[in-house]
Scaffold this active site. Structure first.
Site, PDB file in Angstrom:
ATOM      1  N   GLU A 236      23.240 -43.090  11.807  1.00 24.14           N
ATOM      2  CA  GLU A 236      22.359 -42.594  10.746  1.00 24.14           C
ATOM      3  C   GLU A 236      20.903 -42.828  11.103  1.00 24.14           C
ATOM      4  OE1 GLU A 236      23.133 -43.597   6.743  1.00 24.14           O
ATOM      5  OE2 GLU A 236      25.280 -43.855   7.061  1.00 24.14           O
ATOM      6  N   LYS A 238      17.276 -44.283  10.402  1.00 20.05           N
ATOM      7  CA  LYS A 238      16.821 -45.461   9.662  1.00 20.05           C
ATOM      8  C   LYS A 238      15.501 -45.120   8.983  1.00 20.05           C
ATOM      9  CE  LYS A 238      16.233 -50.418   9.980  1.00 20.05           C
ATOM     10  NZ  LYS A 238      15.209 -50.493   8.987  1.00 20.05           N
ATOM     11  N   ARG A 243      14.742 -49.961  -0.330  1.00 21.11           N
ATOM     12  CA  ARG A 243      16.178 -49.858  -0.590  1.00 21.11           C
ATOM     13  C   ARG A 243      16.452 -49.881  -2.087  1.00 21.11           C
ATOM     14  NH1 ARG A 243      20.657 -53.059   2.773  1.00 21.11           N
ATOM     15  NH2 ARG A 243      22.562 -52.386   1.712  1.00 21.11           N
ATOM     16  N   ARG A 258      16.200 -54.689  -2.915  1.00 17.18           N
ATOM     17  CA  ARG A 258      16.822 -55.522  -1.879  1.00 17.18           C
ATOM     18  C   ARG A 258      17.037 -56.954  -2.372  1.00 17.18           C
ATOM     19  NH1 ARG A 258      17.864 -58.767   1.488  1.00 17.18           N
ATOM     20  NH2 ARG A 258      17.506 -58.759   3.724  1.00 17.18           N
ATOM     21  N   GLU A 288      17.873 -45.165   0.434  1.00  8.64           N
ATOM     22  CA  GLU A 288      16.498 -45.578   0.727  1.00  8.64           C
ATOM     23  C   GLU A 288      15.552 -44.548   0.108  1.00  8.64           C
ATOM     24  OE1 GLU A 288      16.351 -48.425   2.548  1.00  8.64           O
ATOM     25  OE2 GLU A 288      14.313 -48.453   3.353  1.00  8.64           O
ATOM     26  N   LYS A 409      21.396 -52.295  13.387  1.00  7.46           N
ATOM     27  CA  LYS A 409      20.129 -51.555  13.405  1.00  7.46           C
ATOM     28  C   LYS A 409      19.565 -51.512  14.811  1.00  7.46           C
ATOM     29  CE  LYS A 409      17.718 -55.610  11.565  1.00  7.46           C
ATOM     30  NZ  LYS A 409      17.142 -56.187  10.354  1.00  7.46           N
TER      31      LYS A 409
END
Ligand code: ATP
Length: 568
Positions: A236, A238, A243, A258, A288, A409
């Site tokens: 995906e 980023k 968030r 978050r 996001e 990530k």
């Protein structure tokens, strides 16, 4: 700390254990409920004056001398004089009963819930009545609690461990943790444990309306390593935004950040779009939010999105920088907890319930088994100004509150820099020298979080990267929680000039990680820990992170191991 808490928990009844836990953490309800007493130091001084029969001026003087509301209340209530009515028309009320935790808690709740016209006077009088009903030493702790300065330093993992010790044994800590990750309410977990046992705890599932601790990403250094670990990978984009965990129930939307604060008010257009374009009765969706330029369609940097935090001009901000919501996970749908389903199944359901529109869309995603496709996607993401990729294990459930290799990530890395920035918790600061002397702060002492011990261990001193204004602002912010001694949850071999409560998190980059005897993060038996070389502040206060969300010791060890590995 474990022993003291365990002793306390052993004596608690099922209908008071939740209150004991909230109170010992300086709260009335779980933090996401955001309930505070609303009593400032100024109002508290009036309550102490009223309860002790001293004048406000006398109380103010005592407070100026001690600097501590608890000590002030204890001292003046030990020398009680007959109470004077505040005005001729006031009668002095009988002190309420405040002998049990339940009774004290009920009064504190009433103080917090009093609002509207006349509420200030009512809060003061309730507080003063409560202080009149208790002993001076009890008044000391109650006063600190009421003004938000109880500071026992009891972290969530410590409460969970103490609960496990008293009810079932340490080996059950993980079950308690799982339940906590699903509801973010230590009081609820404890009440369930005492009333329904460990079986009841194991039956606790996520619900729409109650936040779920968010799943987090691990880091790796190459696309090859991702495929080696996962086999097949869901790749995906980023998005470097904000968030959001959105809970939709019965025509209502609630959003959490978050760090599990309610942020619904910040994103009115997303709430509206979720209600209008979601084919579900109830759902929990994560994604996001990012600001974008309506004319060019370009996504804008985090600094622009975060401006929504300034609460007063949301309408204006929404017009100037509209947001887009990239949904990337579905945790709950129409009464069912989906977190145990494989990611690909949740993703299919997510796509089936969202009707794409100008505000909400699903994140870009494809599945591959080839490292070179990941590398290509990474380069393309960077080229478009995105932060990199988040790669997910297709067959994994959603692991609430966990950082593991189910999500990885991959971020842009600069040569001669750490492969990722870190988020550090400030635990103290140093007085400035030379040109900085006029600011009264020259740099900060910063720490990472040790999850196992529930402690903050230092990893660096930071003096670079701050503008003069930032330094002045940071000092002002830190002075609010300045302490006369090192905080009990801080482990440091360096003496700060001013110690502060571990509360604020800043984003920091550095050239590399080195082994060092100066810092306590990740110390081995020879006393050698880790330190950041040439650290610098990158202009961001991570207000969306709690101190416990700072980079952990485990992550620092991982970053150290990855150092020198090629960029993806
Ligand atoms: P962390 O959340 O890992 O502690 P952080 O808050 O500093 O760290 P990053 O390290 O930049 O954030 O990466 C994780 C964050 O990336 C997530 O918390 C989420 O907000 C964001 N994110 C952006 N795009 C995605 C995506 N497609 N899937 C999952 N998370 C994403």
């Amino acid at each position: 700390m474990f022993d003291i808490l365990a002793d306390l928990f052993r004596q608690a009844a099922p209908d008071e254990i939740d209150k004991i836990i909230y109170l010992s953490q300086g709260q009335l309800l779980p933090p996401y409920r955001g309930l505070e007493t609303g009593m400032s130091a100024k109002l508290m001084l009036r309550a102490v004056a009223d309860a002790s029969g001293h004048s406000v001026a006398e109380v103010e003087k005592a407070y100026d001398n001690s600097g501590d509301m608890g000590d002030t209340a204890e001292k003046l209530l030990s020398a009680r004089r007959p109470r004077q009515p505040v005005s001729l028309f006031d009668a002095i009320s009988e002190p309420p009963r405040a002998e049990t935790v339940g009774e004290v808690y009920a009064i504190l709740m009433e103080i917090a819930r009093t609002s509207g016209a006349g509420s200030v006077e009512r809060k003061i009088s309730l507080t003063s009545d409560l202080l009149s009903a208790v002993s001076p030493v009890e008044a000391k702790h109650i006063s600190r609690f009421v003004v938000g300065k109880l500071r026992l330093g009891v972290g969530d993992p410590t409460v969970l461990e103490a609960l496990a010790i008293t009810h079932g044994g340490r080996e059950h800590k993980q079950e308690l943790e799982r339940a906590y990750n699903n509801c973010c309410d230590l009081g609820l977990v404890a009440t369930t444990l005492l009333s329904a046992g460990m079986d009841g705890v194991n039956r606790m599932h996520i619900r729409a309306g109650t936040p779920i601790r968010m799943a987090l990403c691990e880091r790796v250094s190459s696309a090859d390593e991702i495929i080696a670990r996962m086999g097949s990978a869901a790749v995906e984009a980023k998005y470097d935004g904000f968030r959001i965990q959105a809970h939709i129930t019965g025509g209502d939307v609630e959003m959490f950040s978050r760090n599990l604060e309610r942020t619904t008010g910040m994103f009115p257009e997303i709430a509206e779009a979720l209600l209008a374009h979601l084919k579900a009765e109830s759902a929990v969706i994560e994604g996001e939010a990012m600001a974008f330029d309506e004319i060019t369609g370009e996504l804008l940097p985090f600094q622009v999105t975060i401006q929504r935090k300034r609460k007063h001009d949301i309408g204006e901000m929404a017009e100037k920088f509209p947001l887009r919501f990239y949904a990337f996970d579905l945790l709950y749908l129409n009464g069912e907890d989906l977190t145990g389903l494989p990611f690909v199944e949740r993703r299919n359901l997510l796509e089936s319930v969202i009707v794409p529109n100008s505000v909400i869309t699903t994140s870009e995603m494809f599945i591959t088994e080839r490292p070179e496709e990941i590398t290509r996607a990474f380069e393309s993401a960077i080229g478009r100004g995105l932060e990199g990729l988040v790669v997910k294990r297709p067959d994994s459930g959603y692991t609430a509150g966990a950082r593991n290799f189910n999500w990885i990530k991959l971020k842009r890395s600069y040569r001669a820099e750490l492969s990722d920035s870190v988020d550090l918790c400030i635990v103290g600061y140093f007085l400035g020298r030379g040109s900085r002397a006029k600011f009264g702060i020259g740099g900060v002492l910063a720490a990472v979080y040790d999850e196992e011990a529930d402690m903050f261990r230092t990893v660096t001193k930071i003096g670079s990267g701050f503008s003069e204004d930032e330094l002045a602002d940071i000092k002002k912010m830190l002075d609010v929680t300045a302490l006369s001694h090192r905080h009990p949850r801080v482990d440091s071999a360096i003496e700060a000039d001013v110690w502060v409560e571990p509360r604020h998190v800043i984003k920091v980059t550095a050239d590399e990680l080195t082994r060092s005897q100066l810092h306590t993060a990740g110390r081995d038996e020879t006393g050698t820990g880790f330190a950041l070389r040439f650290p610098r502040f990158v202009g961001e206060l991570r207000t969306d992170k709690r101190p416990e969300d700072a980079t952990t010791v485990r992550e620092i060890v991982r970053l150290y191991e990855m150092q020198g590995a090629a960029a993806p």
